[in-house]
Design a protein around this motif. Structure first.
Motif, short mmCIF file in Angstrom:
data_model
loop_
_atom_site.label_atom_id
_atom_site.label_comp_id
_atom_site.label_asym_id
_atom_site.label_seq_id
_atom_site.Cartn_x
_atom_site.Cartn_y
_atom_site.Cartn_z
N SER A 166 13.78 32.47 -35.34
CA SER A 166 13.56 31.42 -34.36
C SER A 166 14.82 30.59 -34.11
O SER A 166 15.55 30.25 -35.04
CB SER A 166 12.43 30.49 -34.82
OG SER A 166 12.32 29.37 -33.96
N TYR A 168 14.34 27.72 -32.18
CA TYR A 168 13.82 26.40 -31.80
C TYR A 168 12.95 25.75 -32.88
O TYR A 168 12.48 24.63 -32.68
CB TYR A 168 13.00 26.51 -30.52
CG TYR A 168 13.80 26.94 -29.32
CD1 TYR A 168 14.69 26.07 -28.70
CD2 TYR A 168 13.69 28.23 -28.83
CE1 TYR A 168 15.44 26.47 -27.60
CE2 TYR A 168 14.43 28.64 -27.73
CZ TYR A 168 15.30 27.76 -27.12
OH TYR A 168 16.03 28.16 -26.03
N LEU A 172 11.09 21.74 -33.06
CA LEU A 172 9.66 21.66 -32.75
C LEU A 172 9.07 20.32 -33.18
O LEU A 172 9.24 19.89 -34.32
CB LEU A 172 8.92 22.80 -33.44
CG LEU A 172 7.54 23.14 -32.91
CD1 LEU A 172 7.62 23.65 -31.47
CD2 LEU A 172 6.87 24.20 -33.78
N TRP A 178 5.22 26.26 -27.63
CA TRP A 178 6.10 27.22 -28.31
C TRP A 178 5.40 28.56 -28.43
O TRP A 178 4.25 28.64 -28.86
CB TRP A 178 6.46 26.68 -29.69
CG TRP A 178 7.44 27.50 -30.49
CD1 TRP A 178 8.60 28.07 -30.04
CD2 TRP A 178 7.35 27.82 -31.88
NE1 TRP A 178 9.26 28.71 -31.06
CE2 TRP A 178 8.51 28.57 -32.21
CE3 TRP A 178 6.43 27.55 -32.89
CZ2 TRP A 178 8.76 29.06 -33.49
CZ3 TRP A 178 6.67 28.01 -34.17
CH2 TRP A 178 7.83 28.76 -34.46
N GLU A 193 11.37 34.39 -27.53
CA GLU A 193 10.99 33.02 -27.86
C GLU A 193 11.10 32.13 -26.64
O GLU A 193 12.02 32.26 -25.84
CB GLU A 193 11.88 32.48 -28.98
CG GLU A 193 11.47 31.10 -29.47
CD GLU A 193 12.29 30.64 -30.68
OE1 GLU A 193 11.80 29.76 -31.43
OE2 GLU A 193 13.42 31.15 -30.87
N PHE A 195 10.35 27.85 -25.54
CA PHE A 195 10.10 26.51 -26.09
C PHE A 195 10.15 25.48 -24.97
O PHE A 195 11.02 25.55 -24.09
CB PHE A 195 11.15 26.19 -27.16
CG PHE A 195 11.14 24.77 -27.65
CD1 PHE A 195 10.15 24.31 -28.50
CD2 PHE A 195 12.14 23.87 -27.26
CE1 PHE A 195 10.14 23.01 -28.95
CE2 PHE A 195 12.14 22.57 -27.71
CZ PHE A 195 11.13 22.13 -28.56
#
Length: 223
Positions: A166, A168, A172, A178, A193, A195
């Protein structure tokens, strides 16, 4: 009556009968819809729409797994996780929960190993840490947020998600959206991914950003 007169009479009768038959045939045809392919003796061609796994916009190549992940919409509609045309988690199956919804899939066979949801608001922190630490080798990890995925997420959890690829997880926070697909001991960042930060100025829903939807094809044993 002369023979020539009889011939002319017969010709007139024939012409009248032929005209009547033509008009009758024309009137009958005018009441019907003529479909050109059938009229030509050709069967109409059927346009078949190719069905793809998980409803992807295009099919995946051979030796690739199809997936689609959608985050939740605010705190109203739950997320969905589909893999190889199997709906693993969804509101319809009634197996999603507030926080983080995670599924583990074998990266070689595509078989589901485990699925679970973790409430990051009430504090399933220890359970999530245990879950992430115990992920076996060769597992693909599918993640979808719902409502609030990050309020009580600690540094240990963020590092574990970062190790799964990941980019991000460290950002978070409260009510962020997400979606993520990573793998155990990935050697680089995952390309799968999305976000979206919770921002009152840009949120689509009052208090929440819009839902995210990500689809793709992940190769077998890619990581």
């Amino acid at each position: 009556m002369r023979v020539s007169g009889l011939i002319r009479l017969l010709a007139l009768v024939f012409a009248l009968v032929a005209t009547w038959l033509f008009l009758r045939s024309y009137m009958n045809l005018s009441k019907k819809t003529i479909r050109l392919p059938r009229w030509l003796g050709l069967a109409p061609k059927k346009t078949e729409v190719e069905k793809t796994k998980c409803g992807l916009s295009k099919p995946c190549p051979a030796n690739f797994f199809a997936f689609k992940i959608s985050s939740g919409a605010a705190n109203v509609v739950g997320p969905t996780l589909c893999f190889e045309n199997e709906m693993i988690m969804s509101p319809v199956k009634n197996n999603v929960g507030r926080g983080l919804n995670i599924a583990l899939v074998n990266g070689s066979t595509g078989h589901l190993l485990r699925k679970d949801s973790f409430d990051m608001y009430s504090g399933d922190v220890k359970l999530l840490v245990k879950f992430l630490v115990e992920i076996p080798e060769g597992m693909l990890v599918l993640v979808a947020s719902y409502d609030d995925p990050g309020t009580k997420m600690n540094d240990e959890i963020r590092k574990l998600f970062t190790n799964l690829g990941s980019s991000y997880a460290t950002q978070l926070g409260f009510r962020d959206s997400w979606v993520f697909l990573g793998a155990k001991d990935i050697k680089s960042k995952s390309p799968f991914e999305q976000f979206l930060k919770n921002n009152p100025d840009t949120n689509k829903y009052e208090g929440w950003p819009e839902l995210l939807e990500m689809e793709g094809c992940v190769p077998q044993k890619v990581f």
